[in-house]
Motif scaffolding. Structure first.
Motif, PDB file in Angstrom:
ATOM      1  N   THR A  89     -26.324  -6.328   5.046  1.00 53.32           N
ATOM      2  CA  THR A  89     -25.449  -7.238   5.781  1.00 53.32           C
ATOM      3  C   THR A  89     -24.073  -7.221   5.129  1.00 53.32           C
ATOM      4  OG1 THR A  89     -26.202  -9.128   4.485  1.00 53.32           O
ATOM      5  CG2 THR A  89     -27.268  -8.768   6.624  1.00 53.32           C
ATOM      6  N   ARG A  90     -23.096  -7.520   5.934  1.00 50.82           N
ATOM      7  CA  ARG A  90     -21.704  -7.535   5.476  1.00 50.82           C
ATOM      8  C   ARG A  90     -21.215  -8.978   5.414  1.00 50.82           C
ATOM      9  NH1 ARG A  90     -16.406  -8.591   8.431  1.00 50.82           N
ATOM     10  NH2 ARG A  90     -14.901  -7.257   7.413  1.00 50.82           N
ATOM     11  N   GLU A  91     -20.453  -9.262   4.353  1.00 49.67           N
ATOM     12  CA  GLU A  91     -19.833 -10.575   4.176  1.00 49.67           C
ATOM     13  C   GLU A  91     -18.335 -10.361   3.965  1.00 49.67           C
ATOM     14  OE1 GLU A  91     -19.752 -14.140   0.813  1.00 49.67           O
ATOM     15  OE2 GLU A  91     -21.085 -12.419   0.537  1.00 49.67           O
ATOM     16  N   LEU A  92     -17.524 -10.971   4.800  1.00 47.65           N
ATOM     17  CA  LEU A  92     -16.078 -10.903   4.651  1.00 47.65           C
ATOM     18  C   LEU A  92     -15.656 -11.768   3.472  1.00 47.65           C
ATOM     19  CD1 LEU A  92     -13.295 -10.052   5.878  1.00 47.65           C
ATOM     20  CD2 LEU A  92     -13.365 -12.215   7.129  1.00 47.65           C
ATOM     21  N   VAL A  93     -14.732 -11.277   2.658  1.00 52.19           N
ATOM     22  CA  VAL A  93     -14.135 -12.102   1.608  1.00 52.19           C
ATOM     23  C   VAL A  93     -13.135 -13.012   2.317  1.00 52.19           C
ATOM     24  CG1 VAL A  93     -12.716 -12.141  -0.474  1.00 52.19           C
ATOM     25  CG2 VAL A  93     -14.480 -10.376  -0.190  1.00 52.19           C
ATOM     26  N   GLU A  94     -13.446 -14.291   2.328  1.00 49.96           N
ATOM     27  CA  GLU A  94     -12.657 -15.258   3.078  1.00 49.96           C
ATOM     28  C   GLU A  94     -11.183 -15.221   2.663  1.00 49.96           C
ATOM     29  OE1 GLU A  94     -12.738 -19.980   4.131  1.00 49.96           O
ATOM     30  OE2 GLU A  94     -14.601 -18.979   3.587  1.00 49.96           O
ATOM     31  N   GLY A  95     -10.328 -15.239   3.672  1.00 52.02           N
ATOM     32  CA  GLY A  95      -8.888 -15.254   3.445  1.00 52.02           C
ATOM     33  C   GLY A  95      -8.280 -13.903   3.126  1.00 52.02           C
ATOM     34  N   SER A  96      -9.073 -12.833   3.163  1.00 53.25           N
ATOM     35  CA  SER A  96      -8.561 -11.521   2.750  1.00 53.25           C
ATOM     36  C   SER A  96      -7.940 -10.707   3.883  1.00 53.25           C
ATOM     37  CB  SER A  96      -9.668 -10.697   2.086  1.00 53.25           C
ATOM     38  OG  SER A  96     -10.633 -10.294   3.040  1.00 53.25           O
ATOM     39  N   ILE A  97      -8.153 -11.107   5.110  1.00 53.75           N
ATOM     40  CA  ILE A  97      -7.681 -10.286   6.230  1.00 53.75           C
ATOM     41  C   ILE A  97      -6.156 -10.354   6.366  1.00 53.75           C
ATOM     42  CG2 ILE A  97      -7.641 -10.059   8.754  1.00 53.75           C
ATOM     43  CD1 ILE A  97     -10.564 -10.644   8.820  1.00 53.75           C
ATOM     44  N   GLU A  98      -5.559  -9.164   6.445  1.00 52.34           N
ATOM     45  CA  GLU A  98      -4.141  -9.000   6.773  1.00 52.34           C
ATOM     46  C   GLU A  98      -4.098  -8.218   8.084  1.00 52.34           C
ATOM     47  OE1 GLU A  98      -1.853  -7.128   3.625  1.00 52.34           O
ATOM     48  OE2 GLU A  98      -3.344  -7.825   2.168  1.00 52.34           O
ATOM     49  N   VAL A  99      -3.177  -8.576   8.960  1.00 49.19           N
ATOM     50  CA  VAL A  99      -3.053  -7.891  10.244  1.00 49.19           C
ATOM     51  C   VAL A  99      -1.587  -7.532  10.468  1.00 49.19           C
ATOM     52  CG1 VAL A  99      -3.336  -8.106  12.755  1.00 49.19           C
ATOM     53  CG2 VAL A  99      -5.042  -9.105  11.223  1.00 49.19           C
ATOM     54  N   TYR A 100      -1.378  -6.282  10.898  1.00 51.09           N
ATOM     55  CA  TYR A 100      -0.033  -5.787  11.159  1.00 51.09           C
ATOM     56  C   TYR A 100       0.002  -5.163  12.550  1.00 51.09           C
ATOM     57  CZ  TYR A 100       0.189  -6.328   6.132  1.00 51.09           C
ATOM     58  OH  TYR A 100       0.126  -6.849   4.862  1.00 51.09           O
ATOM     59  N   PRO A 101       0.982  -5.543  13.364  1.00 57.34           N
ATOM     60  CA  PRO A 101       1.070  -4.952  14.705  1.00 57.34           C
ATOM     61  C   PRO A 101       1.522  -3.505  14.645  1.00 57.34           C
ATOM     62  CG  PRO A 101       2.944  -6.412  14.307  1.00 57.34           C
ATOM     63  CD  PRO A 101       2.027  -6.527  13.109  1.00 57.34           C
ATOM     64  N   ILE A 102       1.035  -2.702  15.572  1.00 55.94           N
ATOM     65  CA  ILE A 102       1.527  -1.349  15.788  1.00 55.94           C
ATOM     66  C   ILE A 102       2.080  -1.338  17.212  1.00 55.94           C
ATOM     67  CG2 ILE A 102       0.984   1.104  15.943  1.00 55.94           C
ATOM     68  CD1 ILE A 102      -1.248   0.665  13.974  1.00 55.94           C
ATOM     69  N   ASN A 103       3.381  -1.330  17.317  1.00 53.82           N
ATOM     70  CA  ASN A 103       4.055  -1.459  18.595  1.00 53.82           C
ATOM     71  C   ASN A 103       3.555  -0.416  19.601  1.00 53.82           C
ATOM     72  OD1 ASN A 103       5.888  -2.491  20.454  1.00 53.82           O
ATOM     73  ND2 ASN A 103       7.491  -1.082  19.819  1.00 53.82           N
ATOM     74  N   PHE A 105       0.614   0.127  20.641  1.00 50.60           N
ATOM     75  CA  PHE A 105      -0.725   0.668  20.390  1.00 50.60           C
ATOM     76  C   PHE A 105      -1.751  -0.435  20.133  1.00 50.60           C
ATOM     77  CE2 PHE A 105      -4.155   2.433  17.821  1.00 50.60           C
ATOM     78  CZ  PHE A 105      -4.505   3.551  18.565  1.00 50.60           C
ATOM     79  N   GLY A 106      -1.527  -1.252  19.119  1.00 49.63           N
ATOM     80  CA  GLY A 106      -2.522  -2.254  18.757  1.00 49.63           C
ATOM     81  C   GLY A 106      -2.204  -2.891  17.427  1.00 49.63           C
ATOM     82  N   ALA A 107      -3.119  -2.735  16.467  1.00 53.46           N
ATOM     83  CA  ALA A 107      -2.944  -3.401  15.181  1.00 53.46           C
ATOM     84  C   ALA A 107      -3.727  -2.698  14.083  1.00 53.46           C
ATOM     85  CB  ALA A 107      -3.420  -4.849  15.284  1.00 53.46           C
ATOM     86  N   SER A 139      -6.529  -5.632  28.231  1.00 46.97           N
ATOM     87  CA  SER A 139      -7.035  -6.732  27.394  1.00 46.97           C
ATOM     88  C   SER A 139      -8.216  -6.287  26.520  1.00 46.97           C
ATOM     89  CB  SER A 139      -7.449  -7.919  28.271  1.00 46.97           C
ATOM     90  OG  SER A 139      -8.510  -7.530  29.112  1.00 46.97           O
ATOM     91  N   ILE A 140      -8.517  -4.997  26.507  1.00 43.41           N
ATOM     92  CA  ILE A 140      -9.655  -4.465  25.759  1.00 43.41           C
ATOM     93  C   ILE A 140      -9.182  -3.913  24.413  1.00 43.41           C
ATOM     94  CG2 ILE A 140     -11.569  -2.804  25.782  1.00 43.41           C
ATOM     95  CD1 ILE A 140     -11.786  -4.896  28.006  1.00 43.41           C
ATOM     96  N   TRP A 141      -9.868  -4.337  23.348  1.00 42.33           N
ATOM     97  CA  TRP A 141      -9.582  -3.846  22.005  1.00 42.33           C
ATOM     98  C   TRP A 141     -10.728  -2.950  21.547  1.00 42.33           C
ATOM     99  CZ3 TRP A 141      -5.262  -4.810  19.041  1.00 42.33           C
ATOM    100  CH2 TRP A 141      -4.391  -5.798  19.505  1.00 42.33           C
ATOM    101  N   LYS A 142     -10.404  -1.803  20.972  1.00 39.92           N
ATOM    102  CA  LYS A 142     -11.410  -0.869  20.449  1.00 39.92           C
ATOM    103  C   LYS A 142     -11.028  -0.463  19.028  1.00 39.92           C
ATOM    104  CE  LYS A 142     -13.689   0.185  24.409  1.00 39.92           C
ATOM    105  NZ  LYS A 142     -15.083   0.291  24.628  1.00 39.92           N
ATOM    106  N   ILE A 143     -12.045  -0.221  18.221  1.00 42.47           N
ATOM    107  CA  ILE A 143     -11.849   0.298  16.861  1.00 42.47           C
ATOM    108  C   ILE A 143     -11.709   1.809  16.991  1.00 42.47           C
ATOM    109  CG2 ILE A 143     -12.868   0.573  14.578  1.00 42.47           C
ATOM    110  CD1 ILE A 143     -14.595  -1.960  15.281  1.00 42.47           C
ATOM    111  N   THR A 144     -10.566   2.340  16.536  1.00 42.55           N
ATOM    112  CA  THR A 144     -10.331   3.787  16.654  1.00 42.55           C
ATOM    113  C   THR A 144     -10.465   4.509  15.312  1.00 42.55           C
ATOM    114  OG1 THR A 144      -7.950   3.566  16.351  1.00 42.55           O
ATOM    115  CG2 THR A 144      -8.785   3.508  18.615  1.00 42.55           C
ATOM    116  N   ARG A 145     -10.118   3.816  14.229  1.00 37.69           N
ATOM    117  CA  ARG A 145     -10.170   4.409  12.901  1.00 37.69           C
ATOM    118  C   ARG A 145     -10.690   3.362  11.918  1.00 37.69           C
ATOM    119  NH1 ARG A 145      -9.267   7.543  16.173  1.00 37.69           N
ATOM    120  NH2 ARG A 145      -7.663   9.135  16.333  1.00 37.69           N
TER     121      ARG A 145
END
Length: 150
Positions: A89-103, A105-107, A139-145
């Protein structure tokens, strides 16, 4: 003199409003990606292979520091089913997520997570870094990499 002061005030307010709109947009993007991360890893932790398959792009590239590169969505899903389902199982380290837009394309999502192997319940799990590239089409998001580092 008054018109110069008024012009400066207008430029300042305009810049402030633009920065506030950008911050709101970035906050919304981070919330969206954080929710998608939770949705994907809920499927990962509960072995919902259909949901995982739905969230991966067809041209997926998965880079794993120990396992190498996988460019086959089907092979990755089969490996997850065989090696992960019911075992890890996977556990996210709380507060660790950083998100950056890619104009246009997505993020990019960057964060830390831990994996727990139920076959080794006393093993200590150390956080590893991950990077996921999300593509938005309508409105659909996909994991590409995915880059998974341990």
């Amino acid at each position: 003199m008054k018109s110069a002061t008024l012009l400066i005030a207008i430029v300042f307010v305009s810049s402030f409003l633009e920065m506030a709109a950008q911050a709101t947009s970035e906050d919304q993007l981070k919330e969206t990606i954080t929710n998608l991360d939770a949705e994907y890893f809920e499927a990962y932790n509960t072995c919902n292979m259909e949901k995982q398959a739905e969230m991966y792009a067809e041209d997926l590239e998965f880079y794993h520091d120990k396992g190498g590169l996988s460019t086959s969505k089907q092979d990755l899903l089969e490996s997850l089913k065989k090696n992960i389902c019911g075992k890890v199982t996977r556990e996210l380290v709380e507060g660790s997520i950083e998100v950056y837009p890619i104009n246009g394309f997505g993020a990019v999502e960057i964060g830390l997570h831990k994996f727990h192997n139920n076959q080794e319940p006393d093993a200590i799990s150390k956080p590893g870094k991950f990077i996921m590239i999300w593509q938005q089409t309508d409105s659909i998001w996909k994991i590409t990499r995915v880059i998974s580092l341990h």
